[in-house]
Design a protein around this motif. Structure first.
Motif, PDB file in Angstrom:
ATOM      1  N   ALA A   1     -31.887 -21.475 -10.875  1.00 22.47           N
ATOM      2  CA  ALA A   1     -31.708 -20.118 -10.014  1.00 22.47           C
ATOM      3  C   ALA A   1     -32.308 -20.593  -8.741  1.00 22.47           C
ATOM      4  O   ALA A   1     -31.508 -20.107  -7.604  1.00 22.47           O
ATOM      5  N   TYR A   2     -33.216 -21.193  -8.427  1.00 25.18           N
ATOM      6  CA  TYR A   2     -33.947 -21.562  -7.263  1.00 25.18           C
ATOM      7  C   TYR A   2     -32.888 -22.484  -6.568  1.00 25.18           C
ATOM      8  O   TYR A   2     -32.782 -22.324  -5.460  1.00 25.18           O
ATOM      9  N   ASN A   3     -32.301 -23.381  -7.084  1.00 25.12           N
ATOM     10  CA  ASN A   3     -31.439 -24.443  -6.702  1.00 25.12           C
ATOM     11  C   ASN A   3     -29.968 -23.778  -6.271  1.00 25.12           C
ATOM     12  O   ASN A   3     -29.453 -24.303  -5.298  1.00 25.12           O
ATOM     13  N   ARG A   4     -29.733 -22.661  -6.748  1.00 23.34           N
ATOM     14  CA  ARG A   4     -28.554 -21.818  -6.576  1.00 23.34           C
ATOM     15  C   ARG A   4     -28.729 -20.921  -5.330  1.00 23.34           C
ATOM     16  O   ARG A   4     -27.551 -20.601  -4.763  1.00 23.34           O
ATOM     17  N   LEU A   5     -29.994 -20.511  -4.780  1.00 19.59           N
ATOM     18  CA  LEU A   5     -30.124 -19.836  -3.563  1.00 19.59           C
ATOM     19  C   LEU A   5     -29.878 -20.616  -2.476  1.00 19.59           C
ATOM     20  O   LEU A   5     -29.920 -21.802  -2.461  1.00 19.59           O
ATOM     21  N   PRO A   6     -29.215 -19.869  -1.534  1.00 15.23           N
ATOM     22  CA  PRO A   6     -28.882 -20.236  -0.029  1.00 15.23           C
ATOM     23  C   PRO A   6     -30.372 -20.608   0.615  1.00 15.23           C
ATOM     24  O   PRO A   6     -31.531 -20.282   0.284  1.00 15.23           O
TER      25      PRO A   6
END
Length: 313
Positions: free
Chosen positions: A184-189
């Motif tokens: 989820a962290y890696n998907r955040l802008p």
């Protein structure tokens, strides 16, 4: 006493909700209200009214959090704690500066938003708010952005307890939780720390039930239609009863349906319904005074919105 004799200010340490510390200086006349103002100025808060100092007591057998009385001198509290510790050496007392009146953050005030982020993240990890698994992961990932540190699977795994409450974590393997948070962290802008804090708070406002609210654990000895142990959430629109086990809201009392309320050192009384059909519920709690303060403030705020008169705290 020695500081007073030397006419020097006394340095004290005040904690924030994330356990970080700030230093303040008080003298023999400084009251809690004055300390509140000093801390607000030091932090650069635009509106200090919602913030207040709390007495935090931890021991081998318990934890308590009590709002410090505005008119009492700070050094009187410190002297009282020394006396208490002489009788119970395992007790540790600290002062914590946090949000008392939870009206929602002023998003135009970065320091206010930061304080909301720190307190909300702590409350989420403690299980006061109970988001679903998907929301808990999204919040954890956003919190990592706000921390602004280099993130790895091991880094997240070591800090899961500061991000997600134990009641959710116990339903899975820690490494799997950490991987889901990392994904989820890696998907955040890309976000600055300030943007991530604001995003965390806004997410809670949009999706976390009862946010923002103050929670009080109470016993219900007389009303069989309600659970015997109730988590009472007090927010700006209503008082809500939650089942402590399921965290489901079993009853909501909008302030428009509350006829009156009262408190004692051991109870909080709520009278609701109509003038013709009144219902009373007595809740056993040592925090009746704080519950009374919040209900009084929110009811006064509601009346002021209707009449245009200022809120009376």
């Amino acid at each position: 006493v020695q500081y007073t004799l030397r006419c020097e200010p006394h340095p004290i340490t005040v904690k924030l909700p994330d356990e970080s510390e700030i230093e303040a200086y008080v003298d023999s006349t400084t009251t809690t209200q004055e300390l509140n103002a000093l801390l607000a100025e030091s932090l650069g808060l635009n509106n200090p009214e919602p913030f207040h100092c709390f007495e935090i007591m931890t021991s081998e057998t318990g934890y308590s959090e009590v709002a410090m009385l505005s008119s009492v001198r700070v050094l009187d509290y410190l002297a009282g704690w020394v006396a208490q510790q002489a009788e119970s050496p395992d007790r540790v007392y600290t002062i914590m500066y946090k949000i008392r009146i939870l009206l929602g953050p002023d998003m135009d005030d970065p320091e206010c938003t930061r304080m909301y982020f720190l307190q909300t993240m702590s409350d989420v990890a403690a299980g006061k708010y109970f988001p679903g698994e998907k929301d808990a992961i999204a919040l954890a990932a956003t919190a990592l952005k706000a921390w602004g540190e280099e993130v790895s699977l091991e880094f997240i795994q070591e800090r899961l307890a500061f991000l997600i409450c134990e009641a959710i974590l116990c339903n899975g393997d820690p490494e799997e939780w950490a991987q889901r948070v990392l994904d989820a962290y890696n998907r955040l802008p890309e976000l600055t720390a300030e943007e991530a804090m604001a995003a965390y708070v806004k997410y809670c406002l949009d999706k976390v039930p009862l946010y923002p609210a103050a929670f009080f654990l109470c016993e219900n000895p007389r009303k069989p239609e309600f659970p015997s142990n109730i988590l009472v959430a007090i927010h700006q629109h209503a008082i809500c009863f939650q089942d402590l086990e399921t965290r489901e809201t079993v009853k909501e009392f909008p302030y428009t349906e509350i006829l009156t309320w009262a408190n004692s050192p051991t109870q909080f009384l709520l009278v609701y319904g109509s003038v013709q059909e009144q219902e009373k519920i007595y809740l056993d709690t040592p925090q009746g005074s704080e519950m009374d303060f919040l209900v009084k403030y929110f009811v006064s705020s509601m009346v002021s919105r209707l009449t245009g008169q200022p809120t009376k705290a």
